[in-house]
Design a protein around this motif. Structure first.
Motif, PDB file in Angstrom:
ATOM      1  N   SER A   4      -9.167   4.106  19.017  1.00 35.59           N
ATOM      2  CA  SER A   4      -9.431   4.388  17.620  1.00 35.59           C
ATOM      3  C   SER A   4      -9.197   3.128  16.812  1.00 35.59           C
ATOM      4  N   PRO A   5      -9.924   2.985  15.699  1.00 35.98           N
ATOM      5  CA  PRO A   5      -9.770   1.798  14.886  1.00 35.98           C
ATOM      6  C   PRO A   5      -8.329   1.611  14.445  1.00 35.98           C
ATOM      7  N   CYS A   6      -7.912   0.365  14.452  1.00 34.61           N
ATOM      8  CA  CYS A   6      -6.562   0.063  14.030  1.00 34.61           C
ATOM      9  C   CYS A   6      -6.366   0.502  12.587  1.00 34.61           C
ATOM     10  N   CYS A   7      -5.206   1.061  12.287  1.00 35.06           N
ATOM     11  CA  CYS A   7      -4.823   1.382  10.916  1.00 35.06           C
ATOM     12  C   CYS A   7      -5.611   2.538  10.325  1.00 35.06           C
ATOM     13  N   ALA A   8      -6.426   3.194  11.169  1.00 32.44           N
ATOM     14  CA  ALA A   8      -7.250   4.271  10.626  1.00 32.44           C
ATOM     15  C   ALA A   8      -6.388   5.413  10.123  1.00 32.44           C
ATOM     16  N   GLU A   9      -5.163   5.474  10.661  1.00 27.84           N
ATOM     17  CA  GLU A   9      -4.314   6.613  10.303  1.00 27.84           C
ATOM     18  C   GLU A   9      -3.752   6.493   8.897  1.00 27.84           C
ATOM     19  N   ASP A  10      -3.840   5.297   8.325  1.00 24.47           N
ATOM     20  CA  ASP A  10      -3.264   5.134   6.998  1.00 24.47           C
ATOM     21  C   ASP A  10      -4.168   4.273   6.128  1.00 24.47           C
ATOM     22  N   ALA A  11      -4.940   4.956   5.305  1.00 28.04           N
ATOM     23  CA  ALA A  11      -5.892   4.237   4.459  1.00 28.04           C
ATOM     24  C   ALA A  11      -5.202   3.508   3.320  1.00 28.04           C
ATOM     25  N   ASN A  12      -3.909   3.774   3.126  1.00 29.86           N
ATOM     26  CA  ASN A  12      -3.204   3.133   2.010  1.00 29.86           C
ATOM     27  C   ASN A  12      -2.675   1.752   2.365  1.00 29.86           C
ATOM     28  N   LYS A  14      -2.390  -2.050   2.925  1.00 31.34           N
ATOM     29  CA  LYS A  14      -3.002  -3.129   2.160  1.00 31.34           C
ATOM     30  C   LYS A  14      -3.916  -3.984   3.032  1.00 31.34           C
ATOM     31  N   LYS A  15      -5.007  -4.413   2.435  1.00 34.90           N
ATOM     32  CA  LYS A  15      -5.928  -5.338   3.104  1.00 34.90           C
ATOM     33  C   LYS A  15      -6.108  -6.547   2.212  1.00 34.90           C
ATOM     34  N   GLY A  16      -6.836  -7.500   2.712  1.00 37.14           N
ATOM     35  CA  GLY A  16      -7.149  -8.674   1.914  1.00 37.14           C
ATOM     36  C   GLY A  16      -6.120  -9.773   2.030  1.00 37.14           C
ATOM     37  N   PRO A  17      -6.218 -10.753   1.170  1.00 42.33           N
ATOM     38  CA  PRO A  17      -5.366 -11.942   1.245  1.00 42.33           C
ATOM     39  C   PRO A  17      -3.883 -11.617   1.217  1.00 42.33           C
ATOM     40  N   TRP A  18      -3.144 -12.398   1.951  1.00 37.46           N
ATOM     41  CA  TRP A  18      -1.698 -12.219   2.001  1.00 37.46           C
ATOM     42  C   TRP A  18      -1.047 -12.953   0.834  1.00 37.46           C
ATOM     43  N   THR A  19      -0.008 -12.340   0.296  1.00 41.98           N
ATOM     44  CA  THR A  19       0.760 -12.993  -0.774  1.00 41.98           C
ATOM     45  C   THR A  19       1.898 -13.799  -0.155  1.00 41.98           C
ATOM     46  N   PRO A  20       2.417 -14.782  -0.874  1.00 45.84           N
ATOM     47  CA  PRO A  20       3.562 -15.552  -0.366  1.00 45.84           C
ATOM     48  C   PRO A  20       4.749 -14.661  -0.016  1.00 45.84           C
ATOM     49  N   GLU A  21       4.926 -13.587  -0.774  1.00 50.50           N
ATOM     50  CA  GLU A  21       6.044 -12.681  -0.500  1.00 50.50           C
ATOM     51  C   GLU A  21       5.863 -11.997   0.852  1.00 50.50           C
ATOM     52  N   GLU A  22       4.633 -11.567   1.106  1.00 53.33           N
ATOM     53  CA  GLU A  22       4.356 -10.915   2.386  1.00 53.33           C
ATOM     54  C   GLU A  22       4.547 -11.902   3.536  1.00 53.33           C
ATOM     55  N   ASP A  23       4.054 -13.114   3.335  1.00 56.44           N
ATOM     56  CA  ASP A  23       4.232 -14.140   4.363  1.00 56.44           C
ATOM     57  C   ASP A  23       5.716 -14.319   4.681  1.00 56.44           C
ATOM     58  N   GLN A  24       6.506 -14.390   3.619  1.00 51.05           N
ATOM     59  CA  GLN A  24       7.930 -14.636   3.807  1.00 51.05           C
ATOM     60  C   GLN A  24       8.587 -13.495   4.573  1.00 51.05           C
ATOM     61  N   LEU A  47       6.559  -4.272   5.485  1.00 49.45           N
ATOM     62  CA  LEU A  47       5.223  -4.690   5.053  1.00 49.45           C
ATOM     63  C   LEU A  47       4.270  -3.506   5.056  1.00 49.45           C
ATOM     64  N   ASN A  48       3.474  -3.419   4.023  1.00 47.65           N
ATOM     65  CA  ASN A  48       2.478  -2.349   3.945  1.00 47.65           C
ATOM     66  C   ASN A  48       1.153  -2.829   4.535  1.00 47.65           C
ATOM     67  N   ARG A  49       1.243  -3.318   5.766  1.00 44.58           N
ATOM     68  CA  ARG A  49       0.080  -3.843   6.469  1.00 44.58           C
ATOM     69  C   ARG A  49       0.019  -3.202   7.836  1.00 44.58           C
ATOM     70  N   CYS A  50      -1.149  -3.245   8.456  1.00 42.04           N
ATOM     71  CA  CYS A  50      -1.225  -2.764   9.825  1.00 42.04           C
ATOM     72  C   CYS A  50      -0.773  -3.888  10.762  1.00 42.04           C
ATOM     73  N   GLY A  51      -0.380  -3.488  11.956  1.00 35.63           N
ATOM     74  CA  GLY A  51       0.149  -4.459  12.903  1.00 35.63           C
ATOM     75  C   GLY A  51      -0.857  -5.541  13.248  1.00 35.63           C
ATOM     76  N   LYS A  52      -2.080  -5.115  13.298  1.00 37.76           N
ATOM     77  CA  LYS A  52      -3.130  -6.065  13.646  1.00 37.76           C
ATOM     78  C   LYS A  52      -3.230  -7.167  12.597  1.00 37.76           C
ATOM     79  N   SER A  53      -3.166  -6.759  11.362  1.00 37.20           N
ATOM     80  CA  SER A  53      -3.239  -7.729  10.267  1.00 37.20           C
ATOM     81  C   SER A  53      -2.056  -8.697  10.343  1.00 37.20           C
TER      82      SER A  53
END
Length: 341
Positions: A4-12, A14-24, A47-53
């Motif tokens: 199954s597609p990664c992160c499909a279980e949680d549409a909430n 976050k996608k897109g560019p990473w912020t410096p805070e997330e990087d940290q 982090l509100n990201r999927c593992g793949k991201s």
DNA sequence: AAGGAGGGCAACCGCTCATTA
DNA sequence: GTAATGAGCGGTTGCCCTCCT
């Protein structure tokens, strides 16, 4: 089977560019806990990201050993060489370039190297001269346009650029024709000849033997070098060496950067004076990786590609199952005639 | 100065392969 | 042997920046 597609279980998520805070957060977590399950990492790291991201961000950007900045000429050469053997196996190529990621190499290939090869008339997929009719048609039409321009504007400076383009086109067309002739496939020769006969003011024969409808004074010294009256292939500048047999030129470990039109280096690769077709760029038989592998220094032709160790390593790593390798290996075990592509 | 075009690059998508239960 | 899961890979997308008109 798939998954199954990664992160499909949680549409909430976050996608897109990473912020410096997330990087940290990601860096801190990995520094503290090391690499583990990417699936559980985001939650544990806050982090509100999927593992793949997270994995992608880490491997392509945050990893401490990442080398950033422009690719060096050496790196570019390595990429081209490895791509000719491995194809689009970016991760495999990346393993030979410490600090570079597969994504970075892939982007570099698509945005820089690919275009460069296409401009040189080399198929970036096969690393062989382009023989597709579209390409030949473009070159042919370029030649026609330049010829018309010269007839209509004898005072010429207006058409200088056009003439320059024609010069380049002529070299490329010649290169392609030679490659087609050299493949020993009559159908190719016929189709090329027929094509040219119907659409080009220059006869195939004329282009090959130097008696094309271009007058001698229209030809630059470089062109005359290639088409001298004795039919011999004289010393040629590197770009013309490449133009005549870019595949062999490439195989010899060429730095494509050196094909820049300003490069003035010369190479004396053509010893034969009888054969009007270019001889392949030579490497000493004893240094040929294939000869070493198959112990055939007596019959195999000159053939220089990469260093032996690199070849051996690549072959060991990439079971020689591609048609590319078969082609080479079949050739070296059966033929004593000049290699032809 | 404004806006359109094109290039470069980071990130995402969807697939395959390997592993595990 | 089969299904579920994790990880990785290659292709594609979309954003941002620069250059050109």
């Amino acid at each position: 089977m798939g998954r199954s597609p990664c992160c499909a279980e949680d549409a909430n998520l976050k996608k897109g560019p990473w912020t410096p805070e997330e990087d940290q957060k990601l860096v801190d977590y990995i520094n503290k806990n090391g690499l583990g399950s990417w699936r559980t990492l985001p939650k544990l790291a806050g982090l509100n990201r999927c593992g793949k991201s997270c994995r992608l961000r880490w491997t392509n950007y945050l990893r401490p050993d990442i080398k950033r900045g422009k690719f060096s000429e050496e790196e570019e050469r390595v990429i081209i060489n490895l791509h000719s053997v491995l194809g689009n196996k970016w991760s495999r190529i990346a393993t030979h370039l410490p600090g570079r990621t597969d994504n970075e190499i892939k982007n570099f290939w698509n945005t820089h190297i690919r275009k460069k090869l296409l401009n040189m008339g080399i198929d970036p997929h096969t690393h062989k001269p382009r023989t597709d009719l579209d390409h030949l048609l473009n070159l042919s039409q370029l030649l026609c346009a330049a010829q018309l321009g010269n007839l209509m504007n004898p005072w010429d400076t207006v058409f200088k650029l056009q003439a320059d383009a024609a010069q380049l086109a002529k070299a490329q067309l010649l290169q392609n024709l030679m490659q087609i002739m050299n493949t020993n496939k009559p159908a190719n020769v016929e189709s090329a000849a027929g094509f040219l006969g119907s659409q080009n003011p220059y006869s195939l024969e004329g282009l090959l033997n130097g008696t094309s409808t271009l007058s001698a004074k229209e030809q630059t010294p470089q062109t005359q070098n290639i088409q001298n009256s004795a039919g011999a292939i004289p010393q040629a500048s590197s770009e013309y060496q490449a133009a005549e047999d870019p595949w062999a030129y490439f195989q010899s470990g060429v730095n494509y950067e050196s094909l820049d039109m300003n490069n003035q280096s010369f190479s004396n690769s053509f010893e034969q004076t009888e054969n009007p077709l270019p001889k392949l760029v030579s490497g000493s038989p004893e240094t040929s990786p294939i000869n070493q592998m198959e112990n055939k220094t007596d019959t195999a032709p000159d053939f220089s590609i990469y260093d032996y160790e690199a070849w051996e390593k690549l072959i060991m790593e990439d079971e020689a199952d591609s048609s590319y390798w078969k082609e080479i290996l079949d050739f070296t075990s059966s033929s004593s005639s000049p290699i032809s592509w």
